[in-house]
Design a protein around this motif. Sequence first.
Motif, PDB file in Angstrom:
ATOM      1  N   LEU A  74     -27.925 -82.137 -32.635  1.00 32.05           N
ATOM      2  CA  LEU A  74     -27.400 -81.433 -33.803  1.00 32.05           C
ATOM      3  C   LEU A  74     -28.024 -80.042 -33.925  1.00 32.05           C
ATOM      4  CD1 LEU A  74     -25.575 -81.772 -36.323  1.00 32.05           C
ATOM      5  CD2 LEU A  74     -27.589 -82.555 -37.532  1.00 32.05           C
ATOM      6  N   LEU A  75     -29.327 -79.967 -33.762  1.00 37.96           N
ATOM      7  CA  LEU A  75     -30.027 -78.686 -33.823  1.00 37.96           C
ATOM      8  C   LEU A  75     -29.603 -77.784 -32.672  1.00 37.96           C
ATOM      9  CD1 LEU A  75     -32.200 -77.010 -35.255  1.00 37.96           C
ATOM     10  CD2 LEU A  75     -33.871 -78.085 -33.747  1.00 37.96           C
ATOM     11  N   ARG A  76     -29.454 -78.366 -31.492  1.00 34.17           N
ATOM     12  CA  ARG A  76     -29.030 -77.582 -30.325  1.00 34.17           C
ATOM     13  C   ARG A  76     -27.660 -76.968 -30.562  1.00 34.17           C
ATOM     14  NH1 ARG A  76     -28.032 -80.636 -24.777  1.00 34.17           N
ATOM     15  NH2 ARG A  76     -26.665 -81.732 -26.172  1.00 34.17           N
ATOM     16  N   GLY A  77     -26.721 -77.743 -31.064  1.00 35.03           N
ATOM     17  CA  GLY A  77     -25.379 -77.218 -31.329  1.00 35.03           C
ATOM     18  C   GLY A  77     -25.378 -76.146 -32.391  1.00 35.03           C
ATOM     19  N   ALA A  78     -26.150 -76.351 -33.439  1.00 36.98           N
ATOM     20  CA  ALA A  78     -26.193 -75.371 -34.532  1.00 36.98           C
ATOM     21  C   ALA A  78     -26.852 -74.066 -34.078  1.00 36.98           C
ATOM     22  CB  ALA A  78     -26.928 -75.958 -35.727  1.00 36.98           C
ATOM     23  N   LEU A  79     -27.970 -74.158 -33.368  1.00 36.28           N
ATOM     24  CA  LEU A  79     -28.677 -72.944 -32.955  1.00 36.28           C
ATOM     25  C   LEU A  79     -27.938 -72.186 -31.856  1.00 36.28           C
ATOM     26  CD1 LEU A  79     -32.425 -74.028 -33.097  1.00 36.28           C
ATOM     27  CD2 LEU A  79     -31.149 -72.600 -34.696  1.00 36.28           C
ATOM     28  N   LEU A  80     -27.389 -72.903 -30.889  1.00 32.04           N
ATOM     29  CA  LEU A  80     -26.655 -72.212 -29.824  1.00 32.04           C
ATOM     30  C   LEU A  80     -25.374 -71.577 -30.339  1.00 32.04           C
ATOM     31  CD1 LEU A  80     -27.149 -74.510 -26.691  1.00 32.04           C
ATOM     32  CD2 LEU A  80     -28.267 -72.339 -27.237  1.00 32.04           C
ATOM     33  N   SER A  81     -24.833 -72.076 -31.453  1.00 31.86           N
ATOM     34  CA  SER A  81     -23.617 -71.481 -32.010  1.00 31.86           C
ATOM     35  C   SER A  81     -23.885 -70.124 -32.642  1.00 31.86           C
ATOM     36  CB  SER A  81     -22.990 -72.417 -33.043  1.00 31.86           C
ATOM     37  OG  SER A  81     -23.771 -72.466 -34.216  1.00 31.86           O
ATOM     38  N   LEU A  82     -25.150 -69.796 -32.879  1.00 29.68           N
ATOM     39  CA  LEU A  82     -25.480 -68.489 -33.442  1.00 29.68           C
ATOM     40  C   LEU A  82     -25.225 -67.358 -32.453  1.00 29.68           C
ATOM     41  CD1 LEU A  82     -28.750 -69.327 -35.390  1.00 29.68           C
ATOM     42  CD2 LEU A  82     -26.453 -68.973 -36.316  1.00 29.68           C
ATOM     43  N   LEU A  83     -25.303 -67.637 -31.158  1.00 28.16           N
ATOM     44  CA  LEU A  83     -25.054 -66.597 -30.155  1.00 28.16           C
ATOM     45  C   LEU A  83     -23.590 -66.147 -30.149  1.00 28.16           C
ATOM     46  CD1 LEU A  83     -27.357 -67.906 -27.304  1.00 28.16           C
ATOM     47  CD2 LEU A  83     -27.717 -65.927 -28.764  1.00 28.16           C
ATOM     48  N   PRO A  84     -22.608 -67.065 -30.108  1.00 33.91           N
ATOM     49  CA  PRO A  84     -21.215 -66.605 -30.198  1.00 33.91           C
ATOM     50  C   PRO A  84     -20.903 -65.950 -31.550  1.00 33.91           C
ATOM     51  CG  PRO A  84     -21.282 -68.844 -29.364  1.00 33.91           C
ATOM     52  CD  PRO A  84     -22.676 -68.488 -29.776  1.00 33.91           C
ATOM     53  N   ALA A  85     -21.532 -66.427 -32.626  1.00 38.06           N
ATOM     54  CA  ALA A  85     -21.311 -65.816 -33.938  1.00 38.06           C
ATOM     55  C   ALA A  85     -21.815 -64.375 -33.943  1.00 38.06           C
ATOM     56  CB  ALA A  85     -22.006 -66.634 -35.023  1.00 38.06           C
ATOM     57  N   ALA A  86     -22.979 -64.144 -33.367  1.00 36.12           N
ATOM     58  CA  ALA A  86     -23.515 -62.789 -33.283  1.00 36.12           C
ATOM     59  C   ALA A  86     -22.628 -61.912 -32.410  1.00 36.12           C
ATOM     60  CB  ALA A  86     -24.943 -62.821 -32.737  1.00 36.12           C
ATOM     61  N   PHE A  87     -22.117 -62.455 -31.312  1.00 35.93           N
ATOM     62  CA  PHE A  87     -21.208 -61.715 -30.435  1.00 35.93           C
ATOM     63  C   PHE A  87     -19.953 -61.297 -31.200  1.00 35.93           C
ATOM     64  CE2 PHE A  87     -17.654 -61.738 -27.374  1.00 35.93           C
ATOM     65  CZ  PHE A  87     -18.067 -60.710 -26.540  1.00 35.93           C
ATOM     66  N   LEU A  88     -19.406 -62.226 -31.985  1.00 34.90           N
ATOM     67  CA  LEU A  88     -18.224 -61.903 -32.784  1.00 34.90           C
ATOM     68  C   LEU A  88     -18.518 -60.819 -33.820  1.00 34.90           C
ATOM     69  CD1 LEU A  88     -16.690 -65.405 -33.495  1.00 34.90           C
ATOM     70  CD2 LEU A  88     -15.474 -63.461 -32.569  1.00 34.90           C
ATOM     71  N   LEU A  89     -19.595 -61.005 -34.561  1.00 32.40           N
ATOM     72  CA  LEU A  89     -19.893 -60.121 -35.682  1.00 32.40           C
ATOM     73  C   LEU A  89     -20.372 -58.733 -35.268  1.00 32.40           C
ATOM     74  CD1 LEU A  89     -21.616 -62.708 -38.014  1.00 32.40           C
ATOM     75  CD2 LEU A  89     -19.421 -61.581 -38.403  1.00 32.40           C
ATOM     76  N   PHE A  90     -21.083 -58.648 -34.148  1.00 32.53           N
ATOM     77  CA  PHE A  90     -21.686 -57.375 -33.786  1.00 32.53           C
ATOM     78  C   PHE A  90     -21.071 -56.692 -32.574  1.00 32.53           C
ATOM     79  CE2 PHE A  90     -25.118 -59.702 -35.997  1.00 32.53           C
ATOM     80  CZ  PHE A  90     -25.144 -58.900 -37.130  1.00 32.53           C
ATOM     81  N   TYR A  91     -20.137 -57.369 -31.880  1.00 32.36           N
ATOM     82  CA  TYR A  91     -19.488 -56.727 -30.751  1.00 32.36           C
ATOM     83  C   TYR A  91     -17.965 -56.804 -30.835  1.00 32.36           C
ATOM     84  CZ  TYR A  91     -17.986 -55.406 -26.136  1.00 32.36           C
ATOM     85  OH  TYR A  91     -17.337 -54.789 -25.103  1.00 32.36           O
ATOM     86  N   LEU A  92     -17.439 -58.019 -30.877  1.00 36.13           N
ATOM     87  CA  LEU A  92     -15.992 -58.190 -30.767  1.00 36.13           C
ATOM     88  C   LEU A  92     -15.233 -57.644 -31.974  1.00 36.13           C
ATOM     89  CD1 LEU A  92     -13.925 -59.304 -28.811  1.00 36.13           C
ATOM     90  CD2 LEU A  92     -14.020 -61.458 -30.026  1.00 36.13           C
ATOM     91  N   LEU A  93     -15.641 -57.992 -33.179  1.00 31.64           N
ATOM     92  CA  LEU A  93     -14.944 -57.495 -34.364  1.00 31.64           C
ATOM     93  C   LEU A  93     -15.087 -55.982 -34.520  1.00 31.64           C
ATOM     94  CD1 LEU A  93     -15.558 -60.444 -36.839  1.00 31.64           C
ATOM     95  CD2 LEU A  93     -13.424 -59.806 -35.715  1.00 31.64           C
ATOM     96  N   PRO A  94     -16.255 -55.374 -34.269  1.00 28.91           N
ATOM     97  CA  PRO A  94     -16.310 -53.908 -34.296  1.00 28.91           C
ATOM     98  C   PRO A  94     -15.412 -53.252 -33.235  1.00 28.91           C
ATOM     99  CG  PRO A  94     -18.498 -54.779 -34.587  1.00 28.91           C
ATOM    100  CD  PRO A  94     -17.608 -55.945 -34.242  1.00 28.91           C
ATOM    101  N   GLN A  95     -15.241 -53.917 -32.090  1.00 28.01           N
ATOM    102  CA  GLN A  95     -14.337 -53.392 -31.066  1.00 28.01           C
ATOM    103  C   GLN A  95     -12.884 -53.396 -31.545  1.00 28.01           C
ATOM    104  OE1 GLN A  95     -14.833 -52.065 -27.933  1.00 28.01           O
ATOM    105  NE2 GLN A  95     -16.968 -51.985 -28.539  1.00 28.01           N
ATOM    106  N   ARG A  96     -12.573 -54.282 -32.462  1.00 32.12           N
ATOM    107  CA  ARG A  96     -11.209 -54.383 -33.007  1.00 32.12           C
ATOM    108  C   ARG A  96     -11.022 -53.551 -34.274  1.00 32.12           C
ATOM    109  NH1 ARG A  96      -9.517 -60.603 -31.770  1.00 32.12           N
ATOM    110  NH2 ARG A  96      -9.738 -60.395 -29.522  1.00 32.12           N
TER     111      ARG A  96
END
Length: 133
Positions: A74-96
């Motif tokens: 459970l902890l592994r899934g929650a913590l590793l999901s922060l990396l794609p969230a950061a990618f979305l918030l700080f790279y992909l959405l600003p690119q759009r």
Amino acid sequence: MREWLRNLSMCFAVGCFGGLCYALGLWAMGSYGFTRWLGVDLAPHLSNAYLYQRIVWGGLCGLLFLLPWRNAWLLRGALLSLLPAAFLLFYLLPQRGYDYGAFVLGTMTPLVIVLACAIGGIAASALLRLQGK
């Protein structure tokens, strides 16, 4: 070598499942008014293109499960999901065309993105655990 390829394909597959759960979670949050309640202008519509993109990206993000990790699933899934969230918030959405964190969609947008990614990460981690990995 064969075991490594088996682990690679398993991580990609559970990542695809996690991507599907992320997409459906984000859709459900928008469809049932949760995002509107938070003041976030984010309500995707289900379509083949919407699902396909998130499933493929989920598969790529699932490769993060190849990293050595011995803590609870459970902890592994929650913590590793922060990396794609950061990618979305700080790279992909600003690119759009959105600002960093996509605050232009609402001040709670990062929370919605992190929750949706956590749904996908925890679902993928749970499926990986059910497979005995």
